[in-house]
Scaffold this active site. Structure first.
Site, PDB file in Angstrom:
ATOM      1  N   ARG A 158      29.478  43.265 108.636  1.00 27.33           N
ATOM      2  CA  ARG A 158      29.381  42.368 107.405  1.00 27.33           C
ATOM      3  C   ARG A 158      29.987  40.908 107.827  1.00 27.33           C
ATOM      4  O   ARG A 158      29.205  39.829 107.340  1.00 27.33           O
ATOM      5  CB  ARG A 158      30.285  43.005 106.203  1.00 27.33           C
ATOM      6  CG  ARG A 158      29.694  44.146 105.411  1.00 27.33           C
ATOM      7  CD  ARG A 158      30.586  44.606 104.513  1.00 27.33           C
ATOM      8  NE  ARG A 158      30.144  45.731 103.906  1.00 27.33           N
ATOM      9  CZ  ARG A 158      30.388  46.989 104.284  1.00 27.33           C
ATOM     10  NH1 ARG A 158      31.046  47.129 105.165  1.00 27.33           N
ATOM     11  NH2 ARG A 158      30.052  48.038 103.399  1.00 27.33           N
ATOM     12  N   LYS A 178      23.512  56.493 116.416  1.00 27.00           N
ATOM     13  CA  LYS A 178      24.712  55.782 115.427  1.00 27.00           C
ATOM     14  C   LYS A 178      24.866  56.578 114.148  1.00 27.00           C
ATOM     15  O   LYS A 178      23.973  57.114 113.473  1.00 27.00           O
ATOM     16  CB  LYS A 178      24.185  54.612 114.991  1.00 27.00           C
ATOM     17  CG  LYS A 178      24.877  53.795 114.231  1.00 27.00           C
ATOM     18  CD  LYS A 178      24.304  52.515 113.860  1.00 27.00           C
ATOM     19  CE  LYS A 178      25.107  51.443 112.819  1.00 27.00           C
ATOM     20  NZ  LYS A 178      25.018  52.337 111.257  1.00 27.00           N
ATOM     21  N   GLN A 198      17.525  49.130 115.908  1.00 29.06           N
ATOM     22  CA  GLN A 198      18.223  50.200 115.082  1.00 29.06           C
ATOM     23  C   GLN A 198      16.864  51.049 114.307  1.00 29.06           C
ATOM     24  O   GLN A 198      16.131  50.231 113.670  1.00 29.06           O
ATOM     25  CB  GLN A 198      19.023  49.581 113.920  1.00 29.06           C
ATOM     26  CG  GLN A 198      19.506  50.602 113.106  1.00 29.06           C
ATOM     27  CD  GLN A 198      18.820  50.950 111.668  1.00 29.06           C
ATOM     28  OE1 GLN A 198      17.906  49.875 111.372  1.00 29.06           O
ATOM     29  NE2 GLN A 198      18.838  51.953 111.033  1.00 29.06           N
ATOM     30  N   SER A 217      17.793  45.663 112.486  1.00 28.29           N
ATOM     31  CA  SER A 217      17.611  46.730 111.700  1.00 28.29           C
ATOM     32  C   SER A 217      15.946  46.752 111.538  1.00 28.29           C
ATOM     33  O   SER A 217      15.151  45.879 111.672  1.00 28.29           O
ATOM     34  CB  SER A 217      18.114  46.416 110.386  1.00 28.29           C
ATOM     35  OG  SER A 217      17.584  47.147 109.242  1.00 28.29           O
ATOM     36  N   PRO A 224      23.634  46.525 113.483  1.00 27.34           N
ATOM     37  CA  PRO A 224      22.281  46.397 112.330  1.00 27.34           C
ATOM     38  C   PRO A 224      22.620  46.474 111.035  1.00 27.34           C
ATOM     39  O   PRO A 224      23.239  47.168 110.486  1.00 27.34           O
ATOM     40  CB  PRO A 224      21.672  47.701 112.874  1.00 27.34           C
ATOM     41  CG  PRO A 224      22.651  48.724 113.079  1.00 27.34           C
ATOM     42  CD  PRO A 224      23.884  48.005 113.931  1.00 27.34           C
ATOM     43  N   THR A 264      19.659  55.762 113.894  1.00 25.49           N
ATOM     44  CA  THR A 264      20.724  56.095 112.837  1.00 25.49           C
ATOM     45  C   THR A 264      20.527  57.435 112.073  1.00 25.49           C
ATOM     46  O   THR A 264      19.575  58.025 111.804  1.00 25.49           O
ATOM     47  CB  THR A 264      20.532  55.260 111.561  1.00 25.49           C
ATOM     48  OG1 THR A 264      20.781  53.827 112.039  1.00 25.49           O
ATOM     49  CG2 THR A 264      21.444  55.457 110.269  1.00 25.49           C
ATOM     50  N   GLY A 285      35.082  48.158 109.777  1.00 26.13           N
ATOM     51  CA  GLY A 285      36.516  47.567 109.266  1.00 26.13           C
ATOM     52  C   GLY A 285      37.049  46.733 110.416  1.00 26.13           C
ATOM     53  O   GLY A 285      38.211  46.297 110.240  1.00 26.13           O
ATOM     54  N   ALA A 303      20.413  45.154 107.218  1.00 23.32           N
ATOM     55  CA  ALA A 303      19.225  44.877 106.488  1.00 23.32           C
ATOM     56  C   ALA A 303      18.966  43.621 105.946  1.00 23.32           C
ATOM     57  O   ALA A 303      20.481  43.071 105.566  1.00 23.32           O
ATOM     58  CB  ALA A 303      18.938  46.187 105.582  1.00 23.32           C
ATOM     59  N   ASP A 362      31.871  51.003 115.134  1.00 26.09           N
ATOM     60  CA  ASP A 362      31.693  49.964 114.099  1.00 26.09           C
ATOM     61  C   ASP A 362      32.568  50.468 112.940  1.00 26.09           C
ATOM     62  O   ASP A 362      33.228  51.341 112.803  1.00 26.09           O
ATOM     63  CB  ASP A 362      30.478  49.628 113.466  1.00 26.09           C
ATOM     64  CG  ASP A 362      29.629  50.733 112.815  1.00 26.09           C
ATOM     65  OD1 ASP A 362      30.290  51.628 112.569  1.00 26.09           O
ATOM     66  OD2 ASP A 362      28.345  50.809 112.807  1.00 26.09           O
TER      67      ASP A 362
END
Length: 792
Positions: free
Chosen positions: A298, A219, A124, A103, A74, A152, A276, A76, A274
């Site tokens: 990302r 999460k 999320q 998100s 998720p 979250t 890296g 934004a 999640d």
């Protein structure tokens, strides 16, 4: 190309402020760097000549098949990277066969994303101070076809993100969270500070279950302790996450804490991770350390910024191809077979390490967890209170009235059974062996029990489908052990629930799923919803435990139509029903048909007890298990045969002497325990009537309404439930016993998932009418006094 190439290209496609919003972390970005460094330090061990064919990347999470153990995390405002935002991402994940976690702050509506999606969507969830806002988001996503909620839990407020602060980041004009209708969203950090609920605790999981039927994952878990707390709260999945390094700067890298969390969870629910992940090898490393799947963040926005929908699609295909390549080179045939050996074994230990000195005695922490389970502790506490205050009138024990028992009858019943054996042609040696030897594991009086069930219950069964047990408790243990074969199997129980079944489950490391009863009793719709929810989590509902007649503890009775509906539901959903009805034959009036007598498809396993109908000291029960079992070679047998195998390793057999005495009683009544208990049933019916009359006398209508006191009116059995306007806990029970001389049972003991804090169970079976009257007067004084104390 690599994912790093996409990252470098994306820098040139986005303005600096937007890039910093996407790429940045909190504080000095130590955690952001640690996430990348943890994966960079992993060394995968190649394996040659493994014989593995093309690696299989498919995996199943929460009952849905993914083409690879990768989902989009998720994030934004995908609209910062591409005008189509999450709609483009949904099309990309669909082409790749991967799920998308959307998100709360998506730049496109849930409906438009769902229309574009062809693979699972999860929502999320941020929990706002205004719960109505959160509820509306959840309900809207569920209507749009989303399949799970990802709460979250690491953001009571947003972390201090220095890049955004220095840039004074504001959303571009016209860009808003498309699914939120009001508020100032220009500054994400300012909005979060005013709108996020900073006081969340684990009760929010229960609240989400009330507003949605969707599975709930959390999460933001970074420790084994929080993972265990999440399991206790009943989550359906855990995401090991530090928010991509955007919350607490200095928090550990997710890969570093993943092994301890997966060890704590031990397969009880899916674990995702999640943070890296930048290559297919990173995915395999996470799987090797225990994750079921990863969430990719990302890099997906990098692909979207570089090439829109096509860029995101290619990036997801690229990391999947890298995963396949890495699996091939490490000899990993499927993602399910990725083990810790891929990243190096633990350091070798000395062959005979010196023992660590321990204090004298055993450590309780090293014993099985059930010995510290609240279910066991609460019943011990109740027994302790009863012993400590012997002069108190106790509405706690659910045992039969002693006045019906005559010691000399035991010898009469025993003699009658021996005469029966002789009349059947047994030699003196065979009669002697019947009493003095173990006897068959499945029991030596199955024919008499089958005859009694036929005459009392109109249930026609072959004796071979019965196993005689040491009380009904052993019957429960055998059924749960046989039917619940692994962590994916689910035992459902009607709640409030008899503690015997939850205790047996706990001893077997089974966590029952509670199906809450309504005030009127059990409802099939609630069971069906629970079954569907468990299947959505990737688990297999196997059996449902219920007491349909005069239930312990609530006293409720299941209507005939509900019984028929339950059997139909069991057939449709391929589950078994564990029926436990010990109070039928000792309750006045015509009883409704048992579930087993109505069972036409062998869906009911009947758990029987002769403690109430004959006498508890015999400790004789039974289980009726006429279900067909097919082995790997196609041979068929009965479930009863499998239960007998388990019993042979627990109690070997049920006491031959106890069986003989019980058999004599059944012979005396020609198998009709209903006639044997006609006087008993009338006595217990009168006791319940007196209890209800005394309650009405002590709490006239106007006073009970003012106090908030109410009770149900069972038509039989031993128990009724009383609602009170204060916490009916152990402290209140101790005060009631010590100061008012009356003992009861907190209903909270009987709720596996919590509940019943304002209710008590009253048992009327063991008391005389005068004791009931005196006890109700004492109870009324206590309730009125405690109510005044609670009001302050």
């Amino acid at each position: 190309m690599t994912l790093s190439d996409y990252e470098e290209a994306a820098k040139h496609c986005l303005n600096r402020v937007s890039w910093d919003f996407i790429a940045g972390g909190s504080g000095q970005e130590r955690t952001l760097a640690a996430n990348l460094a943890a994966f960079n330090q992993v060394r995968l061990h190649p394996r040659v000549l493994s014989g593995a064919d093309l690696p299989e990347t498919k995996t199943s999470v929460l009952g849905r098949m993914w083409s690879a153990p990768i989902a989009v995390a998720p994030m934004a405002y995908h609209t910062l990277a591409d005008p189509e935002g999450e709609v483009a991402t949904a099309r990309a994940t669909g082409r790749a066969g991967l799920p998308l976690v959307v998100s709360t702050f998506a730049g496109r509506t849930f409906e438009s994303i769902a229309e574009a999606a062809s693979t699972p969507l999860w929502l999320q969830v941020y929990c706002f101070r205004d719960r109505a806002t959160t509820r509306q988001l959840v309900e809207r996503a569920e209507r749009a076809g989303f399949e799970a909620l990802v709460l979250t839990v690491d953001a009571p407020r947003l972390g201090r993100r220095l890049r955004d602060l220095r840039n004074d980041f504001r959303l571009p004009d016209g860009m808003v969270p498309a699914n939120l209708t009001s508020g100032d969203f220009a500054s994400p950090s300012a909005h979060a500070l005013t709108e996020f609920d900073p006081a969340l605790d684990w009760s929010v999981i229960g609240w989400l279950r009330e507003v949605s039927s969707l599975p709930v994952l959390v999460k933001g878990v970074l420790s084994a302790a929080d993972a265990r707390a999440a399991l206790r709260a009943g989550v359906d999945g855990i995401v090991v996450s530090n928010h991509g390094g955007r919350q607490l700067d200095g928090a550990p890298a997710t890969l570093d804490v993943l092994p301890e969390i997966t060890a704590a969870v031990a397969g009880a629910c899916p674990v995702l991770v999640d943070g890296g992940i930048r290559r297919g090898a990173d995915v395999l490393a996470a799987l090797a350390l225990g994750a079921d799947a990863i969430l990719l963040g990302r890099p997906v926005l990098h692909g979207l910024a570089v090439g829109g929908e096509q860029g995101a699609t290619h990036l997801l295909e690229l990391i999947t191809e890298e995963l396949v390549e890495t699996m091939a080179l490490t000899g990993t045939p499927s993602v399910a077979e990725a083990t810790a050996a891929l990243v190096g074994a633990e350091p070798a230990q000395p062959p005979h390490p010196a023992p660590t000195p321990q204090p004298a005695g055993l450590l309780k922490a090293e014993l099985h967890g059930s010995v510290s389970d609240p279910v066991l502790d609460t019943m011990n506490f109740l027994n302790e209170v009863t012993t400590r205050y012997p002069q108190a009138i106790s509405f706690a024990p659910g045992r039969p009235y002693d006045g019906f028992f005559d010691t000399e009858q035991i010898f009469t019943h025993l003699r009658r059974y021996l005469d029966h054996l002789e009349a059947q042609g047994a030699s003196p040696e065979q009669v002697r062996s019947t009493l003095f030897q173990y006897g068959p594991t499945s029991g030596q009086i199955r024919e008499l029990i089958a005859d009694s069930l036929r005459k009392d219950e109109n249930t026609d069964l072959a004796p071979e489908s019965i196993v005689v047990t040491v009380g009904c408790q052993e019957a429960m243990f055998l059924a749960v052990r046989a039917l619940i074969s692994g962590p994916e199997d689910v035992l459902l129980v009607s709640s409030p629930c008899y503690v015997g079944i939850t205790g047996a489950a706990r001893l077997l490391d089974v966590t029952p799923t509670a199906v809450a009863e309504r005030e009127s009793g059990f409802d099939c719709a609630d069971l069906e919803a629970a079954i569907l929810a468990e299947r959505a989590r990737g688990r297999r509902p196997r059996a449902f435990y219920v007491i349909p007649d005069h239930s312990n503890p609530s006293g409720t009775t299941m209507p005939l139509q509900t019984r028929l509906d339950l059997l139909d539901l069991a057939q449709r959903h391929d589950i078994l029903v564990l029926e436990d009805s010990p109070y039928r034959m000792v309750s006045p009036g015509q009883q409704l048909p048992s579930l087993k007598s109505l069972d036409r498809h062998r869906r009911v396993v009947q758990l029987g007890s002769l403690s109430k109908t004959l006498f508890p000291g015999a400790r004789v029960g039974y289980v009726v298990a006429d279900q067909t079992v097919v082995d790997a070679d196609g041979r068929t047998g009965l479930l009863a045969d499998e239960l007998a195998k388990i019993k042979s390793m627990i109690t070997v057999n049920t006491s031959a002497v106890s069986q003989a005495v019980v058999a004599g009683m059944l012979l005396a009544a020609d198998g009709r325990t209903s006639e044997l208990n006609s006087e008993t049933a009338a006595y217990y019916g009168d006791a319940m009537r007196v209890a209800l009359e005394e309650l009405a006398k002590q709490f006239p209508a106007a006073e009970r309404e003012a106090l908030g006191v109410r009770w149900n009116e069972p038509t039989g059995g031993f128990f009724l439930s009383l609602t009170v306007p204060f916490q009916a806990d152990n402290e209140a029970l101790s005060r009631s016993a010590e100061e008012f001389g009356v003992i009861w049972t907190p209903m909270s003991y009987f709720y596996p998932d919590g509940g019943g804090e304002h209710a008590v169970r009253l048992s009327v079976s063991y008391l005389t009418h005068q004791e009931i009257a005196d006890g109700m007067e004492r109870l009324a004084h206590f309730i009125k006094s405690q109510s005044r104390t609670a009001r302050g």
